[in-house]
Design a protein around this motif. Structure first.
Motif, mmCIF file in Angstrom:
data_model
loop_
_atom_site.group_PDB
_atom_site.id
_atom_site.type_symbol
_atom_site.label_atom_id
_atom_site.label_comp_id
_atom_site.label_asym_id
_atom_site.label_seq_id
_atom_site.Cartn_x
_atom_site.Cartn_y
_atom_site.Cartn_z
ATOM 1 N N ILE A 1 -42.821 55.833 4.149
ATOM 2 C CA ILE A 1 -41.510 55.270 5.101
ATOM 3 C C ILE A 1 -41.033 56.471 5.624
ATOM 4 O O ILE A 1 -40.651 56.507 7.043
ATOM 5 N N LYS A 2 -41.200 57.839 4.858
ATOM 6 C CA LYS A 2 -40.403 58.916 5.464
ATOM 7 C C LYS A 2 -41.526 59.618 6.925
ATOM 8 O O LYS A 2 -41.291 60.052 7.634
ATOM 9 N N ALA A 3 -42.718 59.548 6.128
ATOM 10 C CA ALA A 3 -43.811 60.136 7.112
ATOM 11 C C ALA A 3 -44.207 59.292 8.477
ATOM 12 O O ALA A 3 -44.191 60.163 9.293
ATOM 13 N N LYS A 4 -44.161 58.133 8.377
ATOM 14 C CA LYS A 4 -43.942 57.460 9.603
ATOM 15 C C LYS A 4 -42.860 56.893 10.183
ATOM 16 O O LYS A 4 -42.898 56.465 11.185
ATOM 17 N N ALA A 5 -41.843 57.503 9.855
ATOM 18 C CA ALA A 5 -40.383 57.244 10.480
ATOM 19 C C ALA A 5 -39.942 55.860 10.510
ATOM 20 O O ALA A 5 -39.771 55.345 11.462
ATOM 21 N N MET A 6 -40.280 55.011 9.406
ATOM 22 C CA MET A 6 -40.179 53.689 9.618
ATOM 23 C C MET A 6 -38.377 53.524 9.381
ATOM 24 O O MET A 6 -38.288 53.097 8.304
ATOM 25 N N ASN A 7 -37.770 53.521 10.432
ATOM 26 C CA ASN A 7 -36.317 53.400 10.267
ATOM 27 C C ASN A 7 -35.672 52.202 10.431
ATOM 28 O O ASN A 7 -34.880 51.693 11.091
ATOM 29 N N TRP A 8 -36.035 51.564 9.344
ATOM 30 C CA TRP A 8 -35.587 49.968 8.921
ATOM 31 C C TRP A 8 -35.355 50.009 7.447
ATOM 32 O O TRP A 8 -35.862 50.843 6.695
ATOM 33 N N THR A 9 -34.436 48.879 7.008
ATOM 34 C CA THR A 9 -34.319 49.014 5.589
ATOM 35 C C THR A 9 -35.650 48.490 4.953
ATOM 36 O O THR A 9 -36.504 47.725 5.581
ATOM 37 N N HIS A 10 -35.878 49.138 3.678
ATOM 38 C CA HIS A 10 -37.101 48.657 2.936
ATOM 39 C C HIS A 10 -36.867 48.453 1.670
ATOM 40 O O HIS A 10 -35.807 49.044 0.925
ATOM 41 N N ILE A 11 -37.438 47.430 0.891
ATOM 42 C CA ILE A 11 -37.450 47.110 -0.386
ATOM 43 C C ILE A 11 -38.681 47.137 -1.049
ATOM 44 O O ILE A 11 -39.680 46.903 -0.401
ATOM 45 N N TYR A 12 -38.538 47.747 -2.417
ATOM 46 C CA TYR A 12 -39.789 47.916 -3.094
ATOM 47 C C TYR A 12 -39.779 46.654 -3.911
ATOM 48 O O TYR A 12 -39.060 46.512 -4.905
ATOM 49 N N ASP A 13 -40.615 45.842 -3.943
ATOM 50 C CA ASP A 13 -40.802 44.457 -4.680
ATOM 51 C C ASP A 13 -42.006 43.737 -4.616
ATOM 52 O O ASP A 13 -42.365 42.924 -3.639
ATOM 53 N N PRO A 14 -43.179 44.143 -5.563
ATOM 54 C CA PRO A 14 -44.550 43.745 -5.223
ATOM 55 C C PRO A 14 -44.668 42.453 -5.963
ATOM 56 O O PRO A 14 -45.586 41.686 -5.661
#
Length: 151
Positions: free
Chosen positions: A95-108
Motif C-alpha cells: 500500500i505504501k510502496a504503490k501509493a494506494m491512497n484509499w482505505t484498506h482492510i486486512y481480512d483474508p
C-alpha cells in the motif's frame, strides 16, 4: 424451443436479482487500526476491491484504481481495498510502496466469504442505497467507468 426460451428468461432473472442484491454490511479495522463499517457510507458510492500482493492481476489493476481515485472525489466515491494476504505487513508495505491512497482492510477470510469472493481481483460497486450495481465477474471495466461517469 419453449424450454430454451424459458431457461433464458429464468437465467436473466437470476442474474438481475443477484446483480441488484443488497451489499452485506461489515465492520472491521482498516490497516491503520481505524474502525469502519460499510453502513457508515450509506448515501455514497463505494467501490470494494478484493486483492492480494501475490496476485499479479491485482497488482496490474492498481494503476486503473489510482486513476479512479484521482478522478472521483471521496465525497462521491469511497474506495475500500480488502486485502487477502497471509500477512498484514505485506499488505501495508505494498500500500505504501504503490501509493494506494484509499482505505484498506486486512481480512483474508470474513468479508470475502460474506461477499462470495472466489477469485481476485474482484471489484464491487455499491450504490448510495446499498445495492451492488457492478461486479467484475459479470461486467467490464468500461461498464464500471460508465456508471462512475454519472456521479
Amino acid at each position: 424451443m419453449r424450454k430454451i426460451c424459458a431457461l433464458f428468461v429464468l437465467c436473466c432473472g437470476l442474474l438481475l436479482t443477484a446483480h441488484a442484491q443488497k451489499a452485506p454490511n461489515f465492520q472491521a479495522a482498516d490497516v491503520n487500526g481505524k474502525s469502519i463499517q460499510l453502513a457508515d457510507y450509506k448515501g455514497k458510492y463505494v467501490l470494494l476491491d478484493f486483492w492480494a500482493t501475490w496476485c499479479h492481476p491485482c497488482m496490474a489493476k492498481v494503476p486503473f484504481l489510482k486513476k479512479i481515485r484521482s478522478k472521483y472525489p471521496e465525497s462521491k466515491l469511497v474506495m475500500i481495498g480488502i486485502n487477502l494476504d497471509d500477512s498484514k505487513a505485506a499488505a501495508q508495505r505494498t500500500i505504501k510502496a504503490k501509493a494506494m491512497n484509499w482505505t484498506h482492510i486486512y481480512d483474508p477470510r470474513i468479508i470475502p466469504g460474506t461477499y462470495g469472493v472466489n477469485y481476485i481481483p474482484m471489484l464491487y460497486l455499491i450504490d448510495p442505497k446499498g445495492k451492488i450495481v457492478y461486479n467484475n465477474d459479470r461486467q467490464t471495466e468500461a461498464e464500471l467507468l460508465e456508471i462512475l461517469d454519472q456521479l
